[in-house]
Design a protein around this motif. Sequence first.
Motif, PDB file in Angstrom:
ATOM      1  N   UNK A   1      -5.970 -18.902 -30.217  1.00  0.00           N
ATOM      2  CA  UNK A   1      -6.963 -18.122 -29.465  1.00  0.00           C
ATOM      3  C   UNK A   1      -8.380 -18.479 -29.882  1.00  0.00           C
ATOM      4  N   UNK A   2      -9.282 -18.369 -28.935  1.00  0.00           N
ATOM      5  CA  UNK A   2     -10.701 -18.463 -29.259  1.00  0.00           C
ATOM      6  C   UNK A   2     -11.050 -17.299 -30.181  1.00  0.00           C
ATOM      7  N   UNK A   3     -12.054 -17.479 -31.002  1.00  0.00           N
ATOM      8  CA  UNK A   3     -12.445 -16.455 -31.972  1.00  0.00           C
ATOM      9  C   UNK A   3     -12.713 -15.111 -31.296  1.00  0.00           C
ATOM     10  N   UNK A   4     -13.448 -15.110 -30.188  1.00  0.00           N
ATOM     11  CA  UNK A   4     -13.792 -13.858 -29.506  1.00  0.00           C
ATOM     12  C   UNK A   4     -12.539 -13.128 -29.051  1.00  0.00           C
ATOM     13  N   UNK A   5     -11.592 -13.835 -28.436  1.00  0.00           N
ATOM     14  CA  UNK A   5     -10.351 -13.209 -27.960  1.00  0.00           C
ATOM     15  C   UNK A   5      -9.527 -12.685 -29.133  1.00  0.00           C
ATOM     16  N   UNK A   6      -9.461 -13.447 -30.205  1.00  0.00           N
ATOM     17  CA  UNK A   6      -8.709 -13.025 -31.384  1.00  0.00           C
ATOM     18  C   UNK A   6      -9.330 -11.780 -32.006  1.00  0.00           C
ATOM     19  N   UNK A   7     -10.637 -11.753 -32.108  1.00  0.00           N
ATOM     20  CA  UNK A   7     -11.298 -10.594 -32.693  1.00  0.00           C
ATOM     21  C   UNK A   7     -11.133  -9.358 -31.810  1.00  0.00           C
ATOM     22  N   UNK A   8     -11.135  -9.525 -30.502  1.00  0.00           N
ATOM     23  CA  UNK A   8     -10.895  -8.386 -29.609  1.00  0.00           C
ATOM     24  C   UNK A   8      -9.493  -7.821 -29.864  1.00  0.00           C
ATOM     25  N   UNK A   9      -8.508  -8.712 -29.965  1.00  0.00           N
ATOM     26  CA  UNK A   9      -7.145  -8.249 -30.224  1.00  0.00           C
ATOM     27  C   UNK A   9      -7.040  -7.628 -31.608  1.00  0.00           C
ATOM     28  N   UNK A  10      -7.729  -8.191 -32.599  1.00  0.00           N
ATOM     29  CA  UNK A  10      -7.724  -7.574 -33.925  1.00  0.00           C
ATOM     30  C   UNK A  10      -8.366  -6.186 -33.884  1.00  0.00           C
ATOM     31  N   UNK A  11      -9.386  -6.004 -33.054  1.00  0.00           N
ATOM     32  CA  UNK A  11      -9.994  -4.680 -32.895  1.00  0.00           C
ATOM     33  C   UNK A  11      -9.002  -3.681 -32.334  1.00  0.00           C
ATOM     34  N   UNK A  12      -8.256  -4.104 -31.323  1.00  0.00           N
ATOM     35  CA  UNK A  12      -7.210  -3.217 -30.770  1.00  0.00           C
ATOM     36  C   UNK A  12      -6.173  -2.884 -31.840  1.00  0.00           C
ATOM     37  N   UNK A  13      -5.729  -3.917 -32.554  1.00  0.00           N
ATOM     38  CA  UNK A  13      -4.718  -3.710 -33.580  1.00  0.00           C
ATOM     39  C   UNK A  13      -5.257  -2.854 -34.733  1.00  0.00           C
ATOM     40  N   UNK A  14      -6.520  -3.020 -35.067  1.00  0.00           N
ATOM     41  CA  UNK A  14      -7.147  -2.183 -36.088  1.00  0.00           C
ATOM     42  C   UNK A  14      -7.100  -0.727 -35.648  1.00  0.00           C
ATOM     43  N   UNK A  15      -7.489  -0.470 -34.401  1.00  0.00           N
ATOM     44  CA  UNK A  15      -7.483   0.903 -33.892  1.00  0.00           C
ATOM     45  C   UNK A  15      -6.100   1.520 -33.928  1.00  0.00           C
ATOM     46  N   UNK A  16      -5.104   0.782 -33.458  1.00  0.00           N
ATOM     47  CA  UNK A  16      -3.736   1.298 -33.427  1.00  0.00           C
ATOM     48  C   UNK A  16      -3.165   1.460 -34.836  1.00  0.00           C
TER      49      UNK A  16
END
Length: 180
Positions: A67-82
């Motif tokens: 994944x591109x860094x931006x897409x990966x960080x967005x998914x990490x943000x979702x995973x962080x929240x959950x």
Amino acid sequence: MQDSFSGRATQGSFFEGLFVHSLKASGPFADALRECGYDPRHPKAIYPIEVWNAALEVAWRHCYPGMAREAAYREMGRQLGLGFLRTWMGKVVDMGLPMLGPDRLMARVPSLLALDTFRYDVKVLPLGQRQYRVSIRKDPDAKPDLIAGLLDAGLGRTGVRATTTVTMRNGQDFDVDVSW
């Protein structure tokens, strides 16, 4: 624990939420996290912000290599929240989210986005019905995509499906537009 050059720190519950509950760090991934200063087997209450930043980069390389860094960080943000909602502190927060609703959650974003001890400027501006702009200024470790994903996850717990878009990136400043 690695010393903090900036003197800033972040909560261990964020590490637990992302790396233990969501990404389930083990094997080479857990080894790489230990090398940067976070040991999932021996968590601490607080970590230097530099360890958080390094651990996010490790997660990108190990969990989202294509994944591109931006897409990966967005998914990490979702995973962080959950994942955060599965920590003891997060369980307390999670009890109120469905009752709070999306508009009141957005009003509380400035106090909820305290990822570290540095107090950057966070403003939530209404743009219309069910539309807001989260403006973050003077964030020395600006991660707009991580914040966008975190907002996605939090708003999802209030019962809405949000759309978050990073609309401005400029060094330490960024905007995330939110609607549902």
